[in-house]
Design a protein around this motif. Sequence first.
Motif, short mmCIF file in Angstrom:
data_model
loop_
_atom_site.label_atom_id
_atom_site.label_comp_id
_atom_site.label_asym_id
_atom_site.label_seq_id
_atom_site.Cartn_x
_atom_site.Cartn_y
_atom_site.Cartn_z
N TYR A 171 67.79 30.76 89.60
CA TYR A 171 68.94 30.58 88.71
C TYR A 171 70.00 31.66 88.96
O TYR A 171 71.20 31.39 88.99
CB TYR A 171 68.49 30.63 87.26
N TYR A 190 74.45 28.11 80.31
CA TYR A 190 73.38 27.14 80.57
C TYR A 190 72.18 27.81 81.23
O TYR A 190 71.02 27.54 80.86
CB TYR A 190 73.92 26.02 81.45
N GLY A 242 64.40 29.18 77.58
CA GLY A 242 63.43 28.09 77.45
C GLY A 242 62.23 28.29 78.35
O GLY A 242 61.08 28.04 77.95
N LEU A 243 62.47 28.75 79.58
CA LEU A 243 61.37 29.03 80.49
C LEU A 243 60.48 30.14 79.95
O LEU A 243 59.24 30.04 80.00
CB LEU A 243 61.94 29.43 81.86
N PRO A 279 62.44 19.51 81.59
CA PRO A 279 62.46 20.37 82.78
C PRO A 279 61.23 20.15 83.65
O PRO A 279 60.22 19.59 83.18
CB PRO A 279 62.46 21.80 82.19
N ASP A 297 70.33 29.84 78.61
CA ASP A 297 69.48 29.01 77.75
C ASP A 297 68.24 28.54 78.51
O ASP A 297 67.14 28.49 77.94
CB ASP A 297 70.28 27.81 77.25
N ASN A 298 68.39 28.19 79.78
CA ASN A 298 67.23 27.74 80.56
C ASN A 298 66.22 28.86 80.77
O ASN A 298 65.00 28.62 80.72
CB ASN A 298 67.70 27.19 81.91
N ILE A 349 69.34 20.56 75.21
CA ILE A 349 70.31 21.10 76.18
C ILE A 349 71.31 21.94 75.40
O ILE A 349 71.99 21.44 74.50
CB ILE A 349 71.03 19.97 76.94
#
Length: 468
Positions: free
Chosen positions: A327, A38, A45-46, A414, A41-42, A423
């Motif tokens: 993170y 997760y 995406g960021l 987000p 992936d975040n 997601i």
Amino acid sequence: MNTLEIAWRNVRRNGRRSLLTALALAVGTLAILMFGGYVNDNVQGLQTATVRTYGHLQVVPKDFLDFGRGNPGRFSIKAYEALVERIRADAVLSPMLAVVTPVLEVEGMAGNFASGVSSNFVGEGVVPEERRRQLSWDGFDIGIPPGQTVLSSDMPAAGVVGLRMAQLLSLCDALQISNCRRLQLDDAAVAPQGAPQALPADIAALAAGTQGQAVAAPAGAVSIELLASSPGGMPNVVRMDVLKAERQGIRQIDSMYVALPLPLAQRLVFGPERRAVSSIVVQLRQTAQIDAAQARLEEIVRTAGQSLEVLTFRDVSPVYDQIVATYTTIFQFIAWLMAAITLFSITNAVNMAVSERTGEIGTLRSLGFQRSTIGRIFISEGAVLGVLGTLGGALLALVLAEGVINLAGLSWTPPGRSSAIPIRVDILSSPSLVLFTVLGLSAVACLSALWPASKAARLEITDALRQA
């Protein structure tokens, strides 16, 4: 019979306890891999959102980040067209490039004088078609919808504003914006309905000087006036037709944002006689190419005849590394927590095995087994439980991620974004995450067995046989 075979038989002999211990390890592995996927992936995406906004690299005047906004004349790239073409045509860079586009940053005052309101703005002049391609970058193929813009080179005097900027400038009704708050003004401050308030004479005169004609809004157009300081300190004014109000993810940006075609922004900052930009944005096909591309760009700009530097998106947007560090810290905390659970689970299981098999240990010692051999047997039991549990957890994590979550069509919005993104739990793109998790927890399992194994190895033969 070797040590590993004996350990395997002992694990099977105490099947219920071994199963519970392996399940604890599997849950720990599952938690680490699911959260790690997760986070992965975040971060992707960021990075996608950041690269869509700033590109991978930017060619800017030296010290632009520190002083550029306060002095656009000194901190601007003059002969930018030739430099852009040189970058696009470079044999080394060309295969890496997705978009190369000039951008002019501008700030000043925006006014809707027909309604008697004004506000500060921060904007950017862009090439619409190139910006549209820039907003569609998806180097990780994670399915984030491309950003949209209604800017068009066919409408050189038309731009967009943030949703709250439109609200501040009383454009809610004109742009037909829903859920837009309207400021209730005193009657004396509101222009008579059907008779728009005239543009102030001093601003009209400035606009006439910079545009060559007085500013007059076309019938039915939704227009605002933009005022900015020229490099010489003199004010420039242009009229911009507002095509749309686009919501920005951050409230402060939403209340100040203006995007307009590059020629209109250049006229606002430099007047009609000069063309320059703040930066040249370079977007690559893959982020992995950034080091090679930066090195080649630095070679090119050294011969550009101007003091320029090449910045990465991390330099332009330092918040990216801060978010990634956050993170990473959370992931490390969870990983250490799962390692502690593994430690106590294996220690408890092996310690119980030692207690139950004290007589058996005495028998083995009386048959000539060395202390080190006894220790290896119990350490091997910890290793077997660790490997079985972590492999089972890894397999379960892959099934849940790829077969359930990634196919469920879930989405969320987000912080800092105005649109939802999928997601996903991305484990497969990071094999090292799986490898280090399995090996790491298995190593912890072996270490957890050291103390009870050492306890078993130190038992005296007579004491162990007495408890048989």
